[in-house]
Scaffold this motif. Sequence first.
Motif: not given
Length: 298
Positions: A1-12, A67-75, A274-278
């Motif tokens: 999966m293209d992480l750049n595409a996920i970041a673009v989607f989140a920005q949109v 899910a993508s917001m959480q993933m981008l935050e972890v990254l 929210t309670d997040r480990q990171l």
Amino acid sequence: MDLNAIAVFAQVVDCGSFTQAAENLDMTKSTVSRKVAELEQHLGVKLLTRSTRSLVLTPEGEKFHQASMQMLEVLNQAELEVSANQDLVRGPLKVVLPVELGHQVLGSYIHQFLHQHPHVTMNLELSNREVDIIGEGIDLYAQIGELVDSTLVSRHLTKSPRVLVASAEYLQQFGTIESYLDLKAPHQQVEVVNKAARIPKWTIEAENGESYPFELPNRLRVNTITACLTACLDGLGVAILPEFICREHFATGKLVRLLPNYAMPEVEVSLVYTDRQLMPKRKKALIDFLLTSFQSRH
């Protein structure tokens, strides 16, 4: 999966616009549109419904966006942990505060925090609407009253004393209130109704510990404390308001505190997240700053 595409989607989604997202990302609008289309094709579902005026997330899009917001935050956090600037507090924060709490209580603390951390950017919304902290990707929210969602973390900030008040003009017209037995028609109330505050039912407590719930006819309903205060000052009814917002009007005699020998429930004010480990360093820094700075002065 293209992480750049996920970041673009989140920005949109954050911008609510392909055009604005393209400008923020320094891309062409066609590139942004293509990235989202490729992501939808890869997932096999429609993420956005597009019209000439707005973008609406599909149910699948809402789930994927969370899910993508959480993933981008972890990254992002992982990058900070291994970078040379890991001790630097930086990055964006999304904060929502109830209107009066933001204007009159926490706003100056937010400004102080931003002065101390010049690499932090913040989207601060003052609103009395109902919020979805997880779904909207909100970093921090201030809850007035009871917290319903047990999956969120709640940190005590303060308690807000409430007072029963009316204007001198109103009391001249409708009669004095010297006992809880007087809290009945023809007296009427100005009531605050909004999604930001979960305030207990109107109750007063006598010195012997007895509680007396009461309810007055509704003359006017408003959605902010400021509007309620203004209406009360204009003689439109009895109101229950935070004590701090009434002090100057007690001093001038424009407002009268009713039944001062009776106590009213104090309302809890909490910081919710929210309670997040990171947890991002910027978010932890803001929470710690607000708790320490505010509580040290109150």
